[in-house]
Scaffold this motif. Structure first.
Motif, PDB file in Angstrom:
ATOM      1  N   UNK A   1     -17.724  30.999  14.341  1.00 17.79           N
ATOM      2  CA  UNK A   1     -16.119  30.537  13.972  1.00 17.79           C
ATOM      3  C   UNK A   1     -15.571  30.621  12.553  1.00 17.79           C
ATOM      4  N   UNK A   2     -16.310  30.195  12.153  1.00 18.90           N
ATOM      5  CA  UNK A   2     -15.553  29.862  10.957  1.00 18.90           C
ATOM      6  C   UNK A   2     -15.692  31.670  10.230  1.00 18.90           C
ATOM      7  N   UNK A   3     -16.113  32.419  10.940  1.00 13.27           N
ATOM      8  CA  UNK A   3     -16.221  33.832  10.136  1.00 13.27           C
ATOM      9  C   UNK A   3     -15.302  34.141  10.716  1.00 13.27           C
ATOM     10  N   UNK A   4     -15.215  34.181  12.429  1.00 15.23           N
ATOM     11  CA  UNK A   4     -14.117  35.270  12.459  1.00 15.23           C
ATOM     12  C   UNK A   4     -12.886  34.444  12.424  1.00 15.23           C
ATOM     13  N   UNK A   5     -12.252  33.336  12.266  1.00  8.68           N
ATOM     14  CA  UNK A   5     -11.632  32.537  11.304  1.00  8.68           C
ATOM     15  C   UNK A   5     -11.398  33.765  10.189  1.00  8.68           C
ATOM     16  N   UNK A   6     -12.014  33.706   9.290  1.00 12.71           N
ATOM     17  CA  UNK A   6     -11.930  34.698   7.772  1.00 12.71           C
ATOM     18  C   UNK A   6     -11.672  35.714   8.091  1.00 12.71           C
ATOM     19  N   UNK A   7     -12.355  36.788   9.099  1.00 13.88           N
ATOM     20  CA  UNK A   7     -12.420  38.053   8.975  1.00 13.88           C
ATOM     21  C   UNK A   7     -10.431  38.450   9.587  1.00 13.88           C
ATOM     22  N   UNK A   8     -10.312  37.365  10.512  1.00 16.84           N
ATOM     23  CA  UNK A   8      -9.014  37.361  11.262  1.00 16.84           C
ATOM     24  C   UNK A   8      -7.914  37.162  10.018  1.00 16.84           C
ATOM     25  N   UNK A   9      -7.956  36.213   8.960  1.00 20.61           N
ATOM     26  CA  UNK A   9      -6.888  35.847   7.499  1.00 20.61           C
ATOM     27  C   UNK A   9      -7.199  36.833   7.336  1.00 20.61           C
TER      28      UNK A   9
ATOM     29  N   UNK B   1      -7.126  41.620   9.994  1.00 24.67           N
ATOM     30  CA  UNK B   1      -7.997  42.664  10.883  1.00 24.67           C
ATOM     31  C   UNK B   1      -7.535  42.354  12.726  1.00 24.67           C
ATOM     32  N   UNK B   2      -6.806  43.776  12.827  1.00 25.39           N
ATOM     33  CA  UNK B   2      -6.019  43.660  14.605  1.00 25.39           C
ATOM     34  C   UNK B   2      -7.316  42.928  15.060  1.00 25.39           C
ATOM     35  N   UNK B   3      -6.690  42.413  16.358  1.00 20.14           N
ATOM     36  CA  UNK B   3      -8.486  41.817  17.326  1.00 20.14           C
ATOM     37  C   UNK B   3      -9.096  42.416  17.818  1.00 20.14           C
ATOM     38  N   UNK B   4      -7.518  43.607  18.836  1.00 23.46           N
ATOM     39  CA  UNK B   4      -8.577  44.425  18.886  1.00 23.46           C
ATOM     40  C   UNK B   4      -9.149  45.107  19.029  1.00 23.46           C
ATOM     41  N   UNK B   5      -9.578  45.550  16.997  1.00 22.78           N
ATOM     42  CA  UNK B   5     -10.095  46.102  16.624  1.00 22.78           C
ATOM     43  C   UNK B   5     -11.492  45.660  16.905  1.00 22.78           C
ATOM     44  N   UNK B   6     -11.561  44.527  16.321  1.00 25.43           N
ATOM     45  CA  UNK B   6     -12.689  43.281  16.836  1.00 25.43           C
ATOM     46  C   UNK B   6     -13.234  43.257  17.544  1.00 25.43           C
TER      47      UNK B   6
END
Length: 206
Positions: free
Chosen positions: A60-68, A71-76
């Protein structure tokens, strides 16, 4: 209850194959599901994006860092879905024939194996019968809920320096298929008509 090999298993064998492959696809993220404007799988795994919320896990922390990082959530979603697709495709190859993945073919393989896996459908309704299910990897993409037969969405790539519009091509390499006898089994799916699917370990030639 005695089980016999069904000489004409095609109908319920196809039903069991579809049931198993549908269950595999259900484990892949749904690219069309959104919660509060974000892909639902990201919301559920990240714990939401409320200010001050502390991520509950390392992922979850990694997802927060990526989105911060913007990064476009749809690309993820596209990356995760394609990797999940490749994983379940390889699982299907492993069951159909480990040789499709090169397992057991390399002389330098540290632990040569004389077993493989077999997916078996078991009909518990009378007359009880069992039949192997093959062709999993060649049938998987036919049941892709997106209707794209396992292909990615092909969203436009961003401009980098020069002006160009391209489609993201994330094709994966494929090979093709063949078979073996039982040792251990686990029931994977079962429907209301008494048809179950078992994954079995097999020793070729036994």
């Amino acid at each position: 209850m005695a089980e016999v090999e069904d000489p004409h298993p095609d109908g319920w064998q196809a039903q069991a194959r579809q049931s198993f492959l549908t269950a595999m696809w259900n484990m892949v993220v749904d690219e069309d599901a959104y919660t509060d404007g974000s892909p639902s799988w990201i919301e559920s795994r990240s714990g939401g994006h409320e200010q001050g919320r502390v991520p509950g896990s390392a992922s979850a922390a990694a997802l927060h860092r990526i989105l911060a990082c913007g990064v476009n959530p749809d690309d993820l979603t596209d990356v995760v879905r394609q990797m999940q697709h490749d994983l379940i495709y390889n699982v299907c190859q492993l069951i159909d024939d480990p040789g499709l993945l090169g397992i057991g073919l390399d002389e330098d393989w540290s632990e040569q194996t004389d077993v493989r896996w077999e997916l078996v459908t078991v009909r518990t309704a009378r007359p009880a019968a069992r039949a192997p299910i093959d062709g999993l990897h060649s049938s998987l993409d036919e049941l892709d809920p997106s209707g794209r037969s396992g292909e990615p969405r092909g969203r436009p790539a961003p401009h980098r320096g020069e002006e160009h519009d391209g489609l993201v091509d994330e094709g994966s390499s494929r090979t093709d298929q063949p078979e073996g006898r039982v040792a251990t089994a686990a029931v994977l799916t079962k429907d209301t008509e008494g048809v179950a699917v078992q994954l079995t370990m097999v020793r070729p030639g036994s």
